[in-house]
Design an enzyme around this catalytic site. Structure first.
Site, mmCIF file in Angstrom:
data_model
loop_
_atom_site.group_PDB
_atom_site.id
_atom_site.type_symbol
_atom_site.label_atom_id
_atom_site.label_comp_id
_atom_site.label_asym_id
_atom_site.label_seq_id
_atom_site.Cartn_x
_atom_site.Cartn_y
_atom_site.Cartn_z
ATOM 1 N N HIS A 248 6.253 -5.867 12.146
ATOM 2 C CA HIS A 248 5.303 -4.205 11.577
ATOM 3 C C HIS A 248 5.369 -3.455 13.485
ATOM 4 O O HIS A 248 3.819 -3.609 13.446
ATOM 5 C CB HIS A 248 4.529 -3.684 11.278
ATOM 6 C CG HIS A 248 3.702 -2.952 10.438
ATOM 7 N ND1 HIS A 248 2.982 -1.954 11.621
ATOM 8 C CD2 HIS A 248 3.859 -1.998 9.735
ATOM 9 C CE1 HIS A 248 2.722 -0.575 10.595
ATOM 10 N NE2 HIS A 248 3.151 -0.484 9.670
ATOM 11 N N ASP B 217 5.442 4.881 5.149
ATOM 12 C CA ASP B 217 6.379 3.495 6.011
ATOM 13 C C ASP B 217 6.987 2.226 4.668
ATOM 14 O O ASP B 217 7.263 0.908 5.525
ATOM 15 C CB ASP B 217 5.948 3.258 7.206
ATOM 16 C CG ASP B 217 5.071 2.387 7.330
ATOM 17 O OD1 ASP B 217 4.106 3.604 6.593
ATOM 18 O OD2 ASP B 217 4.200 1.907 8.019
ATOM 19 N N HIS B 218 6.433 2.273 4.859
ATOM 20 C CA HIS B 218 6.109 1.384 2.918
ATOM 21 C C HIS B 218 6.754 1.833 1.822
ATOM 22 O O HIS B 218 6.602 0.795 0.575
ATOM 23 C CB HIS B 218 4.965 0.253 3.142
ATOM 24 C CG HIS B 218 4.440 -0.073 4.116
ATOM 25 N ND1 HIS B 218 4.484 -1.523 4.845
ATOM 26 C CD2 HIS B 218 3.723 0.358 5.581
ATOM 27 C CE1 HIS B 218 3.553 -1.823 6.073
ATOM 28 N NE2 HIS B 218 3.544 -0.377 6.032
ATOM 29 N N HIS C 108 1.345 4.199 1.922
ATOM 30 C CA HIS C 108 1.792 4.834 2.977
ATOM 31 C C HIS C 108 3.151 4.408 3.574
ATOM 32 O O HIS C 108 3.706 3.766 2.915
ATOM 33 C CB HIS C 108 1.318 4.061 4.328
ATOM 34 C CG HIS C 108 -0.513 4.243 4.793
ATOM 35 N ND1 HIS C 108 -0.470 3.548 5.987
ATOM 36 C CD2 HIS C 108 -0.831 4.911 4.384
ATOM 37 C CE1 HIS C 108 -2.647 3.831 5.947
ATOM 38 N NE2 HIS C 108 -2.191 4.815 5.076
ATOM 39 N N HIS D 266 -7.603 -2.004 5.521
ATOM 40 C CA HIS D 266 -6.740 -0.437 6.554
ATOM 41 C C HIS D 266 -6.694 0.672 6.003
ATOM 42 O O HIS D 266 -6.153 1.446 6.524
ATOM 43 C CB HIS D 266 -5.008 -1.138 5.849
ATOM 44 C CG HIS D 266 -4.335 -0.358 6.811
ATOM 45 N ND1 HIS D 266 -4.189 -0.326 8.125
ATOM 46 C CD2 HIS D 266 -2.637 0.343 6.111
ATOM 47 C CE1 HIS D 266 -2.715 0.718 8.204
ATOM 48 N NE2 HIS D 266 -2.092 0.711 6.959
ATOM 49 N N ASP E 140 -0.273 -4.526 5.859
ATOM 50 C CA ASP E 140 -1.412 -4.104 6.960
ATOM 51 C C ASP E 140 -2.253 -4.022 7.517
ATOM 52 O O ASP E 140 -3.816 -3.684 5.630
ATOM 53 C CB ASP E 140 -0.939 -2.106 7.209
ATOM 54 C CG ASP E 140 0.021 -1.679 7.681
ATOM 55 O OD1 ASP E 140 1.856 -3.035 7.454
ATOM 56 O OD2 ASP E 140 0.734 -0.395 7.617
ATOM 57 N N HIS F 65 1.330 -1.439 -0.242
ATOM 58 C CA HIS F 65 -0.218 0.165 -0.086
ATOM 59 C C HIS F 65 1.288 1.171 0.100
ATOM 60 O O HIS F 65 2.031 0.808 -0.611
ATOM 61 C CB HIS F 65 -1.283 -0.225 0.711
ATOM 62 C CG HIS F 65 -0.135 0.474 2.462
ATOM 63 N ND1 HIS F 65 0.686 -0.836 3.129
ATOM 64 C CD2 HIS F 65 -0.498 0.644 3.617
ATOM 65 C CE1 HIS F 65 0.837 -0.449 4.227
ATOM 66 N NE2 HIS F 65 0.444 0.525 4.660
#
Length: 314
Positions: A269, A66-67, A64, A140, A211, A62
């Protein structure tokens, strides 16, 4: 197949953990796949035995940060290494292509190798000679996918000792027999290749859940997998926080593994709230998962897990 966890923190890096990225090395193929690419992933690769020259595919769960925020930097650094011209295919949700192209154009970065960006949709997203990759939606609050890497059925092992006992000359004949062909030996004997090949072996299956809060889609995707990698951002005592952010607790991750019939669960995570000097919180988080699914483990940065081949059923 070998898994290396390059980042196991949630949201932001900590002193001990980088943000999310997981590497998959394929047996005897010198190929490397990445699942997510948080900021600093290229630094983690440098600290590992992995080589960006072997990078073939990147799967983004996805969008976001942090990914995702390490993706363009990693691609750019790979381009600066002499002689790397092999292409990279990137899979991810709608909007990924625009993000990558805009970042490259704005920074005037010109990659020395081609990239291809494929928009992930539910179902089969990738099919190679040996592997298939399937995607399923997670829950998510933003378009998010889990990925299942499924190895195709493997041929049975060629029984070399029996072939030697039958005085079959080594060389090209072994290859023909291994393929199940019928061959005639120089002395006139006819040998059925199938008689020297064991039963087919079921391929391995590794599942990466992006997530997500608890969802039946994760259970379905992870059915009978050898390794389930599942986020466990919170403990069950903090379930209200997990629900608010559409994340999983260790307990819910373990329930997914149990209901899916997974063989092993790797939790990752983790919220920084559990990371103290002794990481007592993570010990309790693991105990919460193991109460439901005993073969659960806490991932940590640079942890490697080998997934052995399955043996044929008796």
């Amino acid at each position: 197949m070998k898994i290396t966890f390059l980042g196991t923190s949630a949201g932001a890096p900590t002193r001990k953990r980088n943000v999310t990225s997981i590497a998959l090395q394929l047996d005897q193929q010198s190929k490397l796949w990445l699942f997510d690419c948080g900021e600093g992933t290229q630094h983690q690769v440098l600290r590992s035995p992995l080589r960006l020259s072997q990078l073939e595919k990147i799967f983004i769960t996805h969008l976001h940060g942090d990914h995702l925020f390490g993706l363009v930097g990693l691609l750019a650094s790979r381009s600066l290494q002499d002689g790397i011209e092999t292409p990279v295919t990137i899979y991810g949700p709608q909007g990924l292509a625009e993000y990558v192209r805009c970042s490259l154009d704005t920074s005037r970065t010109r990659l020395q190798y081609p990239i291809q960006i494929e928009i992930t949709k539910p179902g089969r997203v990738c099919d190679t000679e040996r592997l298939e990759v399937f995607a399923a939606p997670m829950a998510h609050g933003i378009t998010t996918f889990g990925y299942a890497v499924c190895e195709k059925t493997l041929p049975g092992r060629f029984e070399v000792e029996r072939a030697q006992a039958l005085r079959i000359p080594e060389g090209p004949l072994y290859g023909q027999l291994k393929r199940g062909e019928t061959v005639t030996l120089p002395d006139g004997r006819t040998i059925e290749g199938a008689s020297l090949v064991g039963a087919e072996r079921q391929g391995r299956k590794i599942v990466f859940c992006g997530d997500t809060t608890f969802t039946p889609n994760a259970i379905e995707l992870a059915q009978d997998c050898d390794l389930l990698i599942h986020e466990a951002t919170y403990m069950h005592t903090d379930k209200a926080l997990a629900d608010r952010a559409n994340h999983s607790t260790a307990k819910s991750a373990a329930e997914v593994a149990l209901q899916a019939g997974a063989k092993m669960l790797a939790l990752t995570h983790f919220s920084a709230r559990y990371e103290g000097d002794t990481e007592r919180g993570l010990t309790e988080l693991l105990a919460e998962a193991q109460e439901i699914f005993p073969n659960a483990h806490l991932a940590h940065d640079m942890w490697t897990v080998s997934v052995p081949r399955r043996e044929p059923s008796p």
